[in-house]
Design a protein around this motif. Structure first.
Motif, mmCIF file in Angstrom:
data_model
loop_
_atom_site.group_PDB
_atom_site.id
_atom_site.type_symbol
_atom_site.label_atom_id
_atom_site.label_comp_id
_atom_site.label_asym_id
_atom_site.label_seq_id
_atom_site.Cartn_x
_atom_site.Cartn_y
_atom_site.Cartn_z
ATOM 1 N N GLN A 144 0.811 -1.215 0.000
ATOM 2 C CA GLN A 144 0.000 0.000 0.000
ATOM 3 C C GLN A 144 0.848 1.270 0.000
ATOM 4 O OE1 GLN A 144 -1.965 -1.076 3.670
ATOM 5 N NE2 GLN A 144 -3.853 -1.663 2.596
ATOM 6 N N MET A 145 2.167 1.099 -0.041
ATOM 7 C CA MET A 145 3.070 2.255 0.013
ATOM 8 C C MET A 145 3.436 2.730 -1.384
ATOM 9 S SD MET A 145 5.776 1.042 2.963
ATOM 10 C CE MET A 145 5.215 0.446 4.566
ATOM 11 N N SER A 146 3.656 4.031 -1.515
ATOM 12 C CA SER A 146 4.195 4.571 -2.756
ATOM 13 C C SER A 146 5.669 4.173 -2.862
ATOM 14 C CB SER A 146 4.071 6.094 -2.768
ATOM 15 O OG SER A 146 4.898 6.663 -1.746
ATOM 16 N N ALA A 206 9.634 -12.257 2.629
ATOM 17 C CA ALA A 206 10.043 -13.440 1.857
ATOM 18 C C ALA A 206 10.459 -13.041 0.441
ATOM 19 C CB ALA A 206 8.910 -14.450 1.813
ATOM 20 N N LEU A 207 9.736 -12.077 -0.145
ATOM 21 C CA LEU A 207 10.081 -11.601 -1.482
ATOM 22 C C LEU A 207 11.483 -11.000 -1.486
ATOM 23 C CD1 LEU A 207 9.407 -10.652 -4.421
ATOM 24 C CD2 LEU A 207 8.511 -8.544 -3.364
ATOM 25 N N VAL A 208 11.763 -10.155 -0.503
ATOM 26 C CA VAL A 208 13.086 -9.524 -0.432
ATOM 27 C C VAL A 208 14.172 -10.583 -0.283
ATOM 28 C CG1 VAL A 208 14.558 -7.975 0.923
ATOM 29 C CG2 VAL A 208 12.168 -7.362 0.478
ATOM 30 N N SER A 240 2.129 -6.841 -5.327
ATOM 31 C CA SER A 240 1.404 -8.123 -5.367
ATOM 32 C C SER A 240 1.565 -8.935 -4.090
ATOM 33 C CB SER A 240 1.887 -8.955 -6.562
ATOM 34 O OG SER A 240 3.260 -9.298 -6.416
ATOM 35 N N THR A 241 2.368 -8.438 -3.132
ATOM 36 C CA THR A 241 2.531 -9.181 -1.879
ATOM 37 C C THR A 241 1.292 -9.010 -1.014
ATOM 38 O OG1 THR A 241 3.667 -7.285 -0.872
ATOM 39 C CG2 THR A 241 5.041 -8.991 -1.881
ATOM 40 N N ALA A 242 0.938 -10.070 -0.304
ATOM 41 C CA ALA A 242 -0.312 -10.075 0.469
ATOM 42 C C ALA A 242 -0.147 -9.515 1.873
ATOM 43 C CB ALA A 242 -0.858 -11.494 0.543
ATOM 44 N N GLY A 243 1.056 -9.394 2.361
ATOM 45 C CA GLY A 243 1.251 -8.910 3.722
ATOM 46 C C GLY A 243 2.728 -8.780 4.026
#
Length: 396
Positions: free
Chosen positions: A308-310, A349-351, A340-343
């Motif tokens: 939700q961040m710019s 985990a993506l990082v 697209s990350t859910a939380g």
């Protein structure tokens, strides 16, 4: 036109529990407005000459004519005033923000180079130093884009802050819609930053001030001596310092103009105040982007997810955790991976996954650890994931 309701409440009696770096009692930001060369001029296609904010306090715009006296007042700021202020602050190792009007810096690029080399911030002060109420929405939108392009080319990095000054009813909306600014300052509504809603997520407003500002030298019922300027700045600082000592730290903005505070008789009390702040040892003297980044890390809206961040907000919240992490996250944002990350867990985990996918040399650059082993870098990635988790769990 913006139809957002006015907020007459703000923080009220219950201000956030602010913890400025080093336990400072007050955050002080000096701002140099660099406007000279971008003011109204028939040579730039304007209908009239400039009539605002100079020693000629009763001057009026001259329709269809140049005002050479007004022009030379502005020229003093770019030729002499800026360099006096530059020496004043650089000799004291005090960082600050330059509100740079793009056309003005374009006409004196040495000012931009000196600002960048000093480690100061260039925030955008629009493309022209004119009354933006005279522009259509589309014209003002074009000025936003043009300012960003020019300032990026001059400084080597995109501006993260914005201050229009003579704003229109469209100014705030256009800046927030741009999506590339961490903060804007077209507000005088508080002693602390605050969040507003925007199309790219929460947007931070870092209020500016017109009372602790050298414009009062060239406006009716303002300062008429350096002692008045110094006393007002000192009284403001002392009161805010006392509030900070009682557990309610605030911020203080000091607005300066090259053609005004750059005059010797005004630079002298300004230097006295800068020395007073340093001697007190209770202030965090910072650039506005530093304050905005601190606020993003420690006072972002409750429940806000990375998705939700710019882009600039994401980079500010986490960019300090590793030397190359900000740019890395910017790339992930541009790819749409963050959105697209859910939380929080999915983001961490993506990082981790994307960092592990880098080759050894790229990971070493990320952590500023040239020559580090595979084992050392794996440990660094694990520690970074833990730091991200700790930041997301920190109370807001």
């Amino acid at each position: 036109m913006s139809h957002a309701p006015r907020d007459m409440v703000g923080y009220g009696r219950h201000t956030p529990a602010v913890n400025w770096p080093g336990g400072a009692k007050v955050a002080v930001q000096f701002v140099i407005n660099y406007e000279e060369g971008a003011e109204a001029s028939i040579m730039d296609g304007d209908a009239a000459s400039e009539g605002f904010l100079s020693e000629m306090t009763t001057a009026q715009p001259l329709v269809g004519r140049r005002n050479l006296s007004m022009e030379s007042n502005y020229e003093y700021g770019s030729r002499a005033g800026f360099w006096r202020l530059f020496e004043l602050f650089s000799s004291r190792n005090m960082p600050l923000t330059v509100y740079g009007v793009a056309q003005a810096l374009e006409r004196n690029p040495e000012v931009a180079r000196a600002t960048v080399n000093a480690g100061w911030e260039i925030a955008s002060h629009s493309y022209r130093w004119i009354d933006h109420k005279l522009l259509s929405r589309d014209e003002e939108k074009a000025h936003v884009a043009k300012a960003v392009k020019i300032l990026t080319e001059l400084s080597g990095q995109r501006p993260l802050g914005w201050y229009t000054g003579r704003r229109s009813e469209h100014s705030h909306d256009l800046v927030v819609e741009d999506g590339g600014f961490l903060y804007s300052s077209d507000s005088y509504a508080d002693d602390l930053p605050y969040w507003v809603d925007g199309p790219h997520g929460p947007h931070l407003v870092v209020p500016y001030a017109l009372d602790t500002n050298d414009i009062r030298f060239v406006m009716p019922a303002g300062f008429n001596s350096g002692d008045q300027f110094f006393t007002y700045l000192k009284d403001t600082f002392d009161y805010l310092e006392a509030e900070g000592a009682m557990g309610r730290p605030k911020m203080m903005s000091v607005g300066l103009h090259c053609r005004v505070a750059g005059r010797p008789g005004r630079a002298q009390p300004l230097a006295r105040f800068a020395d007073y702040v340093a001697q007190r040892g209770t202030a965090w003297v910072c650039r506005r982007v530093d304050l905005a980044s601190h606020w993003a890390r420690h006072h972002r809206p409750t429940g806000l997810l990375p998705s939700q961040m710019s882009r600039p907000l994401l980079m500010a919240v986490f960019g300090d955790l590793a030397s190359g992490l900000g740019a890395f996250l910017g790339t992930l944002f541009d790819e749409g991976a963050v959105q697209s990350t859910a939380g929080w867990a999915a983001f961490a985990a993506l990082v981790e996954t994307r960092l592990n996918a880098l080759d050894l040399a790229e990971r070493a650059i990320m952590f500023g650890s040239s020559g580090a082993s595979e084992t050392d870098l794996a440990q660094s990635i694990g520690e970074l994931k833990s730091a991200i988790t700790a930041r997301m769990e920190a109370p807001q």
